[in-house]
Write a protein that holds these residues in place. Sequence first.
Motif, PDB file in Angstrom:
ATOM      1  N   PRO A  38      -9.017  -8.692   1.091  1.00  0.00           N
ATOM      2  CA  PRO A  38      -8.175  -9.864   0.801  1.00  0.00           C
ATOM      3  C   PRO A  38      -8.976 -11.079   0.340  1.00  0.00           C
ATOM      4  O   PRO A  38     -10.061 -11.367   0.845  1.00  0.00           O
ATOM      5  CB  PRO A  38      -7.482 -10.132   2.143  1.00  0.00           C
ATOM      6  N   ASN A  39      -8.424 -11.771  -0.648  1.00  0.00           N
ATOM      7  CA  ASN A  39      -9.004 -13.016  -1.147  1.00  0.00           C
ATOM      8  C   ASN A  39      -7.867 -13.916  -1.612  1.00  0.00           C
ATOM      9  O   ASN A  39      -6.699 -13.520  -1.581  1.00  0.00           O
ATOM     10  CB  ASN A  39     -10.007 -12.752  -2.271  1.00  0.00           C
ATOM     11  N   ASN A  40      -8.200 -15.119  -2.051  1.00  0.00           N
ATOM     12  CA  ASN A  40      -7.176 -16.090  -2.469  1.00  0.00           C
ATOM     13  C   ASN A  40      -7.109 -16.242  -3.982  1.00  0.00           C
ATOM     14  O   ASN A  40      -6.586 -17.237  -4.481  1.00  0.00           O
ATOM     15  CB  ASN A  40      -7.449 -17.445  -1.816  1.00  0.00           C
ATOM     16  N   PHE A  41      -7.606 -15.244  -4.707  1.00  0.00           N
ATOM     17  CA  PHE A  41      -7.578 -15.308  -6.160  1.00  0.00           C
ATOM     18  C   PHE A  41      -6.296 -14.691  -6.717  1.00  0.00           C
ATOM     19  O   PHE A  41      -5.635 -13.879  -6.065  1.00  0.00           O
ATOM     20  CB  PHE A  41      -8.784 -14.570  -6.753  1.00  0.00           C
ATOM     21  N   PHE A  42      -5.977 -15.078  -7.945  1.00  0.00           N
ATOM     22  CA  PHE A  42      -4.929 -14.418  -8.737  1.00  0.00           C
ATOM     23  C   PHE A  42      -5.676 -13.458  -9.656  1.00  0.00           C
ATOM     24  O   PHE A  42      -6.427 -13.886 -10.531  1.00  0.00           O
ATOM     25  CB  PHE A  42      -4.138 -15.455  -9.531  1.00  0.00           C
ATOM     26  N   ILE A  43      -5.493 -12.161  -9.450  1.00  0.00           N
ATOM     27  CA  ILE A  43      -6.340 -11.163 -10.096  1.00  0.00           C
ATOM     28  C   ILE A  43      -5.553 -10.455 -11.201  1.00  0.00           C
ATOM     29  O   ILE A  43      -4.509  -9.846 -10.945  1.00  0.00           O
ATOM     30  CB  ILE A  43      -6.843 -10.131  -9.079  1.00  0.00           C
ATOM     31  N   TYR A  95     -10.719 -12.925 -12.110  1.00  0.00           N
ATOM     32  CA  TYR A  95     -10.387 -13.553 -10.840  1.00  0.00           C
ATOM     33  C   TYR A  95     -10.129 -15.041 -11.084  1.00  0.00           C
ATOM     34  O   TYR A  95     -11.068 -15.821 -11.253  1.00  0.00           O
ATOM     35  CB  TYR A  95     -11.543 -13.389  -9.848  1.00  0.00           C
ATOM     36  N   PHE A  96      -8.857 -15.430 -11.098  1.00  0.00           N
ATOM     37  CA  PHE A  96      -8.483 -16.833 -11.279  1.00  0.00           C
ATOM     38  C   PHE A  96      -8.485 -17.544  -9.927  1.00  0.00           C
ATOM     39  O   PHE A  96      -7.964 -17.022  -8.937  1.00  0.00           O
ATOM     40  CB  PHE A  96      -7.103 -16.947 -11.919  1.00  0.00           C
ATOM     41  N   LYS A  97      -9.043 -18.729  -9.890  1.00  0.00           N
ATOM     42  CA  LYS A  97      -9.123 -19.498  -8.655  1.00  0.00           C
ATOM     43  C   LYS A  97      -7.732 -19.988  -8.228  1.00  0.00           C
ATOM     44  O   LYS A  97      -6.809 -20.037  -9.046  1.00  0.00           O
ATOM     45  CB  LYS A  97     -10.071 -20.687  -8.838  1.00  0.00           C
ATOM     46  N   ASN A 190       4.442 -26.503   3.912  1.00  0.00           N
ATOM     47  CA  ASN A 190       4.435 -25.045   3.785  1.00  0.00           C
ATOM     48  C   ASN A 190       5.157 -24.595   2.524  1.00  0.00           C
ATOM     49  O   ASN A 190       4.669 -23.717   1.798  1.00  0.00           O
ATOM     50  CB  ASN A 190       5.086 -24.399   5.012  1.00  0.00           C
ATOM     51  N   ARG A 191       6.313 -25.191   2.243  1.00  0.00           N
ATOM     52  CA  ARG A 191       7.076 -24.812   1.044  1.00  0.00           C
ATOM     53  C   ARG A 191       6.312 -25.178  -0.222  1.00  0.00           C
ATOM     54  O   ARG A 191       6.245 -24.389  -1.172  1.00  0.00           O
ATOM     55  CB  ARG A 191       8.450 -25.490   1.056  1.00  0.00           C
ATOM     56  N   LEU A 192       5.752 -26.388  -0.251  1.00  0.00           N
ATOM     57  CA  LEU A 192       5.007 -26.856  -1.425  1.00  0.00           C
ATOM     58  C   LEU A 192       3.793 -25.973  -1.681  1.00  0.00           C
ATOM     59  O   LEU A 192       3.525 -25.569  -2.827  1.00  0.00           O
ATOM     60  CB  LEU A 192       4.564 -28.304  -1.199  1.00  0.00           C
ATOM     61  N   PHE A 193       3.071 -25.656  -0.638  1.00  0.00           N
ATOM     62  CA  PHE A 193       1.866 -24.846  -0.765  1.00  0.00           C
ATOM     63  C   PHE A 193       2.215 -23.435  -1.229  1.00  0.00           C
ATOM     64  O   PHE A 193       1.579 -22.891  -2.144  1.00  0.00           O
ATOM     65  CB  PHE A 193       1.141 -24.798   0.579  1.00  0.00           C
ATOM     66  N   THR A 194       3.216 -22.834  -0.617  1.00  0.00           N
ATOM     67  CA  THR A 194       3.600 -21.471  -0.983  1.00  0.00           C
ATOM     68  C   THR A 194       4.085 -21.407  -2.419  1.00  0.00           C
ATOM     69  O   THR A 194       3.802 -20.434  -3.149  1.00  0.00           O
ATOM     70  CB  THR A 194       4.690 -20.952  -0.030  1.00  0.00           C
ATOM     71  N   ARG A 195       4.783 -22.430  -2.877  1.00  0.00           N
ATOM     72  CA  ARG A 195       5.272 -22.459  -4.259  1.00  0.00           C
ATOM     73  C   ARG A 195       4.115 -22.490  -5.259  1.00  0.00           C
ATOM     74  O   ARG A 195       4.174 -21.848  -6.312  1.00  0.00           O
ATOM     75  CB  ARG A 195       6.172 -23.680  -4.471  1.00  0.00           C
ATOM     76  N   ASN A 196       3.046 -23.196  -4.932  1.00  0.00           N
ATOM     77  CA  ASN A 196       1.943 -23.383  -5.876  1.00  0.00           C
ATOM     78  C   ASN A 196       0.784 -22.416  -5.686  1.00  0.00           C
ATOM     79  O   ASN A 196      -0.024 -22.229  -6.608  1.00  0.00           O
ATOM     80  CB  ASN A 196       1.413 -24.813  -5.774  1.00  0.00           C
ATOM     81  N   ILE A 197       0.686 -21.799  -4.515  1.00  0.00           N
ATOM     82  CA  ILE A 197      -0.423 -20.888  -4.221  1.00  0.00           C
ATOM     83  C   ILE A 197       0.042 -19.452  -4.026  1.00  0.00           C
ATOM     84  O   ILE A 197      -0.713 -18.504  -4.232  1.00  0.00           O
ATOM     85  CB  ILE A 197      -1.193 -21.366  -2.967  1.00  0.00           C
ATOM     86  N   GLY A 198       1.308 -19.289  -3.626  1.00  0.00           N
ATOM     87  CA  GLY A 198       1.835 -17.939  -3.451  1.00  0.00           C
ATOM     88  C   GLY A 198       1.734 -17.413  -2.037  1.00  0.00           C
ATOM     89  O   GLY A 198       2.075 -16.249  -1.776  1.00  0.00           O
ATOM     90  N   LYS A 199       1.269 -18.239  -1.104  1.00  0.00           N
ATOM     91  CA  LYS A 199       1.177 -17.848   0.304  1.00  0.00           C
ATOM     92  C   LYS A 199       1.150 -19.111   1.136  1.00  0.00           C
ATOM     93  O   LYS A 199       0.785 -20.181   0.640  1.00  0.00           O
ATOM     94  CB  LYS A 199      -0.075 -17.008   0.548  1.00  0.00           C
ATOM     95  N   PRO A 200       1.535 -19.031   2.420  1.00  0.00           N
ATOM     96  CA  PRO A 200       1.530 -20.230   3.267  1.00  0.00           C
ATOM     97  C   PRO A 200       0.101 -20.682   3.556  1.00  0.00           C
ATOM     98  O   PRO A 200      -0.846 -19.887   3.498  1.00  0.00           O
ATOM     99  CB  PRO A 200       2.247 -19.776   4.532  1.00  0.00           C
ATOM    100  N   PRO A 201      -0.079 -21.961   3.893  1.00  0.00           N
ATOM    101  CA  PRO A 201      -1.429 -22.482   4.125  1.00  0.00           C
ATOM    102  C   PRO A 201      -2.168 -21.791   5.258  1.00  0.00           C
ATOM    103  O   PRO A 201      -3.392 -21.642   5.197  1.00  0.00           O
ATOM    104  CB  PRO A 201      -1.198 -23.970   4.421  1.00  0.00           C
ATOM    105  N   SER A 202      -1.466 -21.345   6.283  1.00  0.00           N
ATOM    106  CA  SER A 202      -2.136 -20.662   7.400  1.00  0.00           C
ATOM    107  C   SER A 202      -2.777 -19.358   6.939  1.00  0.00           C
ATOM    108  O   SER A 202      -3.907 -19.024   7.326  1.00  0.00           O
ATOM    109  CB  SER A 202      -1.148 -20.401   8.534  1.00  0.00           C
ATOM    110  N   GLU A 203      -2.078 -18.607   6.106  1.00  0.00           N
ATOM    111  CA  GLU A 203      -2.625 -17.352   5.567  1.00  0.00           C
ATOM    112  C   GLU A 203      -3.784 -17.634   4.612  1.00  0.00           C
ATOM    113  O   GLU A 203      -4.815 -16.951   4.637  1.00  0.00           O
ATOM    114  CB  GLU A 203      -1.527 -16.570   4.844  1.00  0.00           C
ATOM    115  N   PHE A 204      -3.623 -18.649   3.774  1.00  0.00           N
ATOM    116  CA  PHE A 204      -4.674 -19.030   2.831  1.00  0.00           C
ATOM    117  C   PHE A 204      -5.955 -19.381   3.586  1.00  0.00           C
ATOM    118  O   PHE A 204      -7.045 -18.911   3.233  1.00  0.00           O
ATOM    119  CB  PHE A 204      -4.210 -20.225   1.996  1.00  0.00           C
ATOM    120  N   TYR A 205      -5.818 -20.176   4.640  1.00  0.00           N
ATOM    121  CA  TYR A 205      -7.008 -20.594   5.382  1.00  0.00           C
ATOM    122  C   TYR A 205      -7.651 -19.431   6.118  1.00  0.00           C
ATOM    123  O   TYR A 205      -8.882 -19.318   6.181  1.00  0.00           O
ATOM    124  CB  TYR A 205      -6.658 -21.704   6.365  1.00  0.00           C
TER     125      TYR A 205
END
Length: 268
Positions: A38-43, A95-97, A190-205
């Motif tokens: 698992p990583n936080n990239f858009f692949i 791998y997009f950041k 949480n909604r803003l982050f998930t909309r722009n990153i694709g996952k909630p901030p807790s999972e991202f961190y």
Amino acid sequence: MRMEFYRPVNQVLQRYIEGYYFISPDGNSERLHYWTFPNNFFIVSVSRDIKIEANNNKITITPSLQENIIANFVSRYISPIEVLVEGSISEITIYFKPLAINYLFSNAHELLQMENTLDFIPFADFIPAMKRILLESDRTFQRQSLEDYWMSKLEIREPGLMESIVSDIESGLKIEDIARSNNFSRQYLNRLFTRNIGKPPSEFYRIHRFRKAIKKQKDIRNLTELSYESLFYDQSHLIRDFKQLTNVNPNAFFKKVDTVNANVWLFI
């Protein structure tokens, strides 16, 4: 087959792309078998003349007698993915950041909701352009063409609110404190982050912290020290996260994976 990973040469793209790799025939083995974690990239992966089958966290790729260009992406996964390549193929994977696709694709929010797809055609010229790049035999020219293509699609803007939020989360600030400093509720953040990153901030961190520990491990051999240096609560916390994200404990993981490499795969 040969797998070669590169960082972008273009300094502007370095802000948006972590790196990319090519898989190409080399006259030796016609088989690749590895795990990716698992990583936080858009692949985004683009392959020529293949068949692809994906199920149960396993991707199998084999040559096809029918000429084709197949592109797919993965934006979210929290368990290891097994990748098996049987036969010589040509592939590019980028791998997009985090946040990068918001500067590239007008429907970024929709893509992030999908999490993955095996039929990815973001632009009318995407497939023809990727085919030309895959057919190019000169690696230097191939890299230049790939970077020129993504530069042509990039909408450059100054860093904004989301960049600030991502930076705060990566630094280990509590989500409640980040929300409060921006006059948000935690639910809105949480909604803003998930909309722009694709996952909630807790999972991202959680994934960011895991990846941070992998980078630090080559300089820190003690798991207890590695835990604190990577912002885990303690060693048991690190072990628990590693088991969930890699299916093995950290000692077993670090014995099998070369963390000095630019990217982290476990080859089988």
